[in-house]
Write an enzyme that holds these catalytic residues in place. Sequence first.
Site, mmCIF file in Angstrom:
data_model
loop_
_atom_site.group_PDB
_atom_site.id
_atom_site.type_symbol
_atom_site.label_atom_id
_atom_site.label_comp_id
_atom_site.label_asym_id
_atom_site.label_seq_id
_atom_site.Cartn_x
_atom_site.Cartn_y
_atom_site.Cartn_z
ATOM 1 N N LYS A 237 -4.086 0.585 9.912
ATOM 2 C CA LYS A 237 -3.602 1.650 9.015
ATOM 3 C C LYS A 237 -3.834 3.012 9.646
ATOM 4 O O LYS A 237 -2.945 3.861 9.674
ATOM 5 C CB LYS A 237 -4.311 1.579 7.656
ATOM 6 C CG LYS A 237 -3.782 0.488 6.751
ATOM 7 C CD LYS A 237 -4.683 0.269 5.551
ATOM 8 C CE LYS A 237 -4.300 -1.042 4.860
ATOM 9 N NZ LYS A 237 -5.265 -1.471 3.852
ATOM 10 N N GLN B 84 -10.060 -0.164 0.473
ATOM 11 C CA GLN B 84 -9.732 -1.502 0.959
ATOM 12 C C GLN B 84 -10.385 -2.563 0.065
ATOM 13 O O GLN B 84 -11.575 -2.480 -0.238
ATOM 14 C CB GLN B 84 -10.198 -1.652 2.416
ATOM 15 C CG GLN B 84 -9.825 -2.968 3.066
ATOM 16 C CD GLN B 84 -8.333 -3.146 3.280
ATOM 17 O OE1 GLN B 84 -7.600 -2.180 3.424
ATOM 18 N NE2 GLN B 84 -7.880 -4.376 3.275
ATOM 19 N N ASP C 188 -1.735 2.836 -3.021
ATOM 20 C CA ASP C 188 -1.664 1.377 -3.185
ATOM 21 C C ASP C 188 -0.870 0.996 -4.439
ATOM 22 O O ASP C 188 -0.465 -0.161 -4.596
ATOM 23 C CB ASP C 188 -3.083 0.805 -3.343
ATOM 24 C CG ASP C 188 -3.589 0.100 -2.097
ATOM 25 O OD1 ASP C 188 -2.758 -0.423 -1.341
ATOM 26 O OD2 ASP C 188 -4.820 0.084 -1.909
HETATM 27 N N1 GUN Z 1 -6.573 -5.925 0.879
HETATM 28 C C1 GUN Z 1 -5.553 -6.750 1.217
HETATM 29 N N2 GUN Z 1 -4.368 -6.138 0.987
HETATM 30 C C2 GUN Z 1 -4.646 -4.918 0.508
HETATM 31 C C3 GUN Z 1 -3.838 -3.826 0.095
HETATM 32 O O1 GUN Z 1 -2.600 -3.857 0.117
HETATM 33 N N3 GUN Z 1 -4.514 -2.723 -0.347
HETATM 34 C C4 GUN Z 1 -5.853 -2.670 -0.379
HETATM 35 N N4 GUN Z 1 -6.403 -1.554 -0.830
HETATM 36 N N5 GUN Z 1 -6.639 -3.661 -0.005
HETATM 37 C C5 GUN Z 1 -6.032 -4.777 0.439
#
Ligand code: GUN
Length: 297
Positions: free
Chosen positions: A57, A101, A124
């Site tokens: 990311k 996350q 998100d």
């Molecule tokens: N963990 C796995 N996929 C995601 C996601 O799309 N967003 C977040 N914040 N955590 C994750």
Amino acid sequence: MSEHQANLIDGKAYAASLRERIGAAVTTLKAEHNLTPGLAVVLVGEDPASQVYVRNKGKQTLEAGMNSWEHKLDVSATEEEVLAIVDQLNNDPAVHGILVQLPLPDQIDADKVINTISPDKDVDGFHVINAGRLATGQSSLVACTPVGCVLLAKHALGDLSGVEAVVVGRSNIVGKPVAQLLLQENCTVTICHSRTKDLPEVCRRADLVIAAVGRPEMITGDWIKPGACVIDVGINRIETDEGKTRLVGDVAFASAAAVAGSITPVPGGVGPMTIACLLRNTVKAACAQAGVASPEL
Ligand code: GUN
């Protein structure tokens, strides 16, 4: 007789072209509005998969010309510590997007953390306000993987109006929001889950199958209507006979590809779309916060 093979939906290439358009939009925002979109990611603990996601990311955010910040906390961090960081990021005008996350360690209430993020910075799309806006057709930040699924489905099928869509899985992160997005596209939507009766028969009605159950290779070719579009959200690591591991989706690829009209591979399908859509949300959030019209992406 030649064996039928579905068209491969190349999510890797689609995501690369989307990232390119995002990079161009960011260049314009900087030049014309002195606006550099910024994304802050919070990682608690050292889960290896989460570390890989967070690293990717950060890398792709910088490559698109945006600002990127990482806040790493020890696995023993308290809920108060995480909430304090979210609060600080909520109040930082350079931060347009905040992502915590998941999963979080057990001592931390994930819903509480997510609902503390300012809804306007919730890239998100997990905040209860954004889920509610999506469900009621109001403009909102929408979860990244569902947006990626719908972009790929439209790429393969064109207009989705009237399409029979079956979503397998009812999670808050994928199943429910992707069903809402497909409704907005005028699909007829069925959401299936572990208690659904005769799941194979329900799937066989679908022009579009979204597989998001987290069970390796559960959906086989005999569940697929000939010519259907299959979008596989699953990322499962399984052991091979040779004692190695490999990534597979929720769909048994070879058998489904022999029946489907189009199908996403794993890896290289939905996966790369998620981060590209996160960058897209960060641009949208930055534009909304700066009062600038958002570019079409
Ligand atoms: N963990 C796995 N996929 C995601 C996601 O799309 N967003 C977040 N914040 N955590 C994750």
